[in-house]
Design a protein around this motif. Sequence first.
Motif, PDB file in Angstrom:
ATOM      1  N   ASP A  63       0.910  -1.230   0.014  1.00 56.48           N
ATOM      2  CA  ASP A  63      -0.232   0.126  -0.041  1.00 56.48           C
ATOM      3  C   ASP A  63       0.638   1.450   0.097  1.00 56.48           C
ATOM      4  O   ASP A  63       0.473   2.249  -0.664  1.00 56.48           O
ATOM      5  CB  ASP A  63      -0.954   0.138   1.239  1.00 56.48           C
ATOM      6  N   PHE A  67       0.743   3.956  -2.706  1.00 58.82           N
ATOM      7  CA  PHE A  67       0.410   5.537  -2.535  1.00 58.82           C
ATOM      8  C   PHE A  67       1.681   6.682  -3.038  1.00 58.82           C
ATOM      9  O   PHE A  67       1.323   7.477  -3.414  1.00 58.82           O
ATOM     10  CB  PHE A  67       0.392   5.460  -1.215  1.00 58.82           C
ATOM     11  N   ALA A  70       1.118   7.007  -6.839  1.00 60.59           N
ATOM     12  CA  ALA A  70      -0.198   7.663  -7.163  1.00 60.59           C
ATOM     13  C   ALA A  70       0.192   9.131  -6.710  1.00 60.59           C
ATOM     14  O   ALA A  70      -0.198  10.007  -7.390  1.00 60.59           O
ATOM     15  CB  ALA A  70      -1.218   7.278  -6.144  1.00 60.59           C
ATOM     16  N   SER A  71       1.243   9.295  -5.689  1.00 62.01           N
ATOM     17  CA  SER A  71       1.300  10.736  -5.261  1.00 62.01           C
ATOM     18  C   SER A  71       2.196  11.522  -6.249  1.00 62.01           C
ATOM     19  O   SER A  71       2.155  12.511  -6.653  1.00 62.01           O
ATOM     20  CB  SER A  71       2.238  10.832  -3.990  1.00 62.01           C
ATOM     21  N   ARG A  87       5.237  14.680   1.056  1.00 60.97           N
ATOM     22  CA  ARG A  87       4.002  14.739   1.519  1.00 60.97           C
ATOM     23  C   ARG A  87       2.986  13.425   1.433  1.00 60.97           C
ATOM     24  O   ARG A  87       2.593  13.223   2.548  1.00 60.97           O
ATOM     25  CB  ARG A  87       3.320  15.492   0.329  1.00 60.97           C
ATOM     26  N   GLN A  91       1.594  11.636   4.834  1.00 56.59           N
ATOM     27  CA  GLN A  91       0.382  11.457   4.820  1.00 56.59           C
ATOM     28  C   GLN A  91       0.125  10.056   5.171  1.00 56.59           C
ATOM     29  O   GLN A  91      -0.772   9.679   5.832  1.00 56.59           O
ATOM     30  CB  GLN A  91      -0.309  11.979   3.535  1.00 56.59           C
ATOM     31  N   PHE A  92       0.552   9.213   4.301  1.00 60.60           N
ATOM     32  CA  PHE A  92       0.544   7.779   4.675  1.00 60.60           C
ATOM     33  C   PHE A  92       1.101   7.462   5.870  1.00 60.60           C
ATOM     34  O   PHE A  92      -0.020   6.494   6.728  1.00 60.60           O
ATOM     35  CB  PHE A  92       1.300   6.832   3.451  1.00 60.60           C
ATOM     36  N   ARG A  95      -1.659   8.423   8.484  1.00 51.89           N
ATOM     37  CA  ARG A  95      -2.895   7.814   8.544  1.00 51.89           C
ATOM     38  C   ARG A  95      -2.852   6.371   8.860  1.00 51.89           C
ATOM     39  O   ARG A  95      -3.810   5.916   9.270  1.00 51.89           O
ATOM     40  CB  ARG A  95      -3.551   8.294   7.186  1.00 51.89           C
ATOM     41  N   ARG A  96      -1.741   5.713   8.659  1.00 59.13           N
ATOM     42  CA  ARG A  96      -1.784   4.453   9.073  1.00 59.13           C
ATOM     43  C   ARG A  96      -0.698   3.892   9.949  1.00 59.13           C
ATOM     44  O   ARG A  96       0.326   3.173   9.876  1.00 59.13           O
ATOM     45  CB  ARG A  96      -1.339   3.555   7.664  1.00 59.13           C
ATOM     46  N   PHE A 101       4.478   1.767  12.081  1.00 60.49           N
ATOM     47  CA  PHE A 101       5.004   1.813  13.364  1.00 60.49           C
ATOM     48  C   PHE A 101       5.745   0.130  13.375  1.00 60.49           C
ATOM     49  O   PHE A 101       6.994  -0.155  13.476  1.00 60.49           O
ATOM     50  CB  PHE A 101       4.434   2.060  14.504  1.00 60.49           C
ATOM     51  N   ALA A 160       9.260   9.369  11.681  1.00 62.83           N
ATOM     52  CA  ALA A 160       9.288   9.603  12.931  1.00 62.83           C
ATOM     53  C   ALA A 160       8.241  10.363  13.409  1.00 62.83           C
ATOM     54  O   ALA A 160       7.487  10.329  14.416  1.00 62.83           O
ATOM     55  CB  ALA A 160      10.644  10.544  13.357  1.00 62.83           C
ATOM     56  N   ASP A 174      -1.650  17.792   7.264  1.00 63.28           N
ATOM     57  CA  ASP A 174      -1.227  18.781   6.096  1.00 63.28           C
ATOM     58  C   ASP A 174      -0.270  19.636   6.794  1.00 63.28           C
ATOM     59  O   ASP A 174       0.732  20.026   6.155  1.00 63.28           O
ATOM     60  CB  ASP A 174      -2.588  19.397   5.321  1.00 63.28           C
ATOM     61  N   ILE A 176       1.763  19.404   9.327  1.00 63.66           N
ATOM     62  CA  ILE A 176       3.075  18.497   9.631  1.00 63.66           C
ATOM     63  C   ILE A 176       3.590  18.314   8.248  1.00 63.66           C
ATOM     64  O   ILE A 176       4.809  18.526   8.102  1.00 63.66           O
ATOM     65  CB  ILE A 176       2.790  17.553  10.439  1.00 63.66           C
TER      66      ILE A 176
END
Lengths: 209, 209
Positions: A63, A67, A70-71, A87, A91-92, A95-96, A101, A160, A174, A176
């Motif tokens: 994934d 991503f 696609a970006s 970015r 973002q990825f 969000r995940r 981690f 991080a 966004d 960050i």
Amino acid sequence: MSTAPMKDTIRQAAIDLFYRKGYFAASISEIAAASGIRKASLYHHYESKEALLFAILKIIMDDLMAFLEASLAGVVDIEARMRAAVRGHVQFHLRRQKENFIANSELRGLTEAHYQDIVRRRDAYERVFQEIIGSGRRQRVFAPGDDKILSYAILTLCTAGASWFKPDGRLTVDEIAEIYENFIISGLKRAEGEAVCGAAGGSPSLLRV
Amino acid sequence: MSTAPMKDTIRQAAIDLFYRKGYFAASISEIAAASGIRKASLYHHYESKEALLFAILKIIMDDLMAFLEASLAGVVDIEARMRAAVRGHVQFHLRRQKENFIANSELRGLTEAHYQDIVRRRDAYERVFQEIIGSGRRQRVFAPGDDKILSYAILTLCTAGASWFKPDGRLTVDEIAEIYENFIISGLKRAEGEAVCGAAGGSPSLLRV
DNA sequence: GTCTATAGAGTGATAGAC
DNA sequence: GTCTATCACTCTATAGAC
């Protein structure tokens, strides 16, 4: 709720527990309990604890790469490409959070073969960043530097973020991402009047080595 | 060799095993075996596995702070202070690789009280960096930004070096420190012609959330 | 300060009924 | 596809001899 396939329910429970306690500290019983079944039933869906970890890691790495692609789709200017890559990465990861981690801390739980598999995927991902840095350097948009070290630096920096980000904190994803973008682009270019300055100077002796 | 107190021998063996296998995956028996004693004897020196982890972490955090203070002693110019802090952080992390890695990944193994203790030490250390960033910003040497986020970014960046650095690799500790110093100072200042640029733009939809 | 022996609990995984 | 029951093992930690 809970109409999702049991295989996914288990994976989500494992993601949560591996994130909070670590792979070795989390037990199959706990994961099963969090999924609403007994531990013996879990083995109907995953043949071992390691297979469950591997499934989580393979999905998040795939994934992640999808991503990034696609970006970057359709972006040609080199600074814009670096911004888009950073970015996307931020973002990825924000969000995940949990899965990312795990992907950055639990690789030791894998068998040798599975470990190599995941590392290959990670290398391919890093190579995209190295190529952007390299062509930016050749186009003289970025200052001279070591592509690999800079790519590690950039990626870890953004990754991080995932470890301290709180979804309801004072900054949005966004905001960050933008802070990181600006810091990284400035770092890759060269600040005004920057000397390549021989650093060093005396360093204090290391205690207790 | 091996005239060192058993307490230190055990700590070194534990550092090595916690680094290679992780705190939960490494067992007391293994640590004892690597120290040349039986596991029951280990409990004469440390009252529990967790106490051993805490001892390791307390020492590395104290040494880290002492090294930073020594690195900054007598340095007043703000850019020089940031360079000295970064150089000190990188040097320390590259030379005490294993312990620092543990300090950044095994905090979950601690009891709540010990966890708070270590986090307090880490916060005090980070505050030194935040103060340098803040006063650099007020002196207009550095561009506007969020002190905390920038300090996390800088520290993680350098810390990460410790995870891939090979003592006999193609770059020396000082060369790596210099690359990071330049990257960070450039990032804190603002690259020429840098717009504060509204970032964003459409982001591809996240798969499988 | 190190040993042998063991307590007591939990682990990943399997067998086989339903 | 989930269950109960259990195997074989490992774990942290302790007791008590030397």
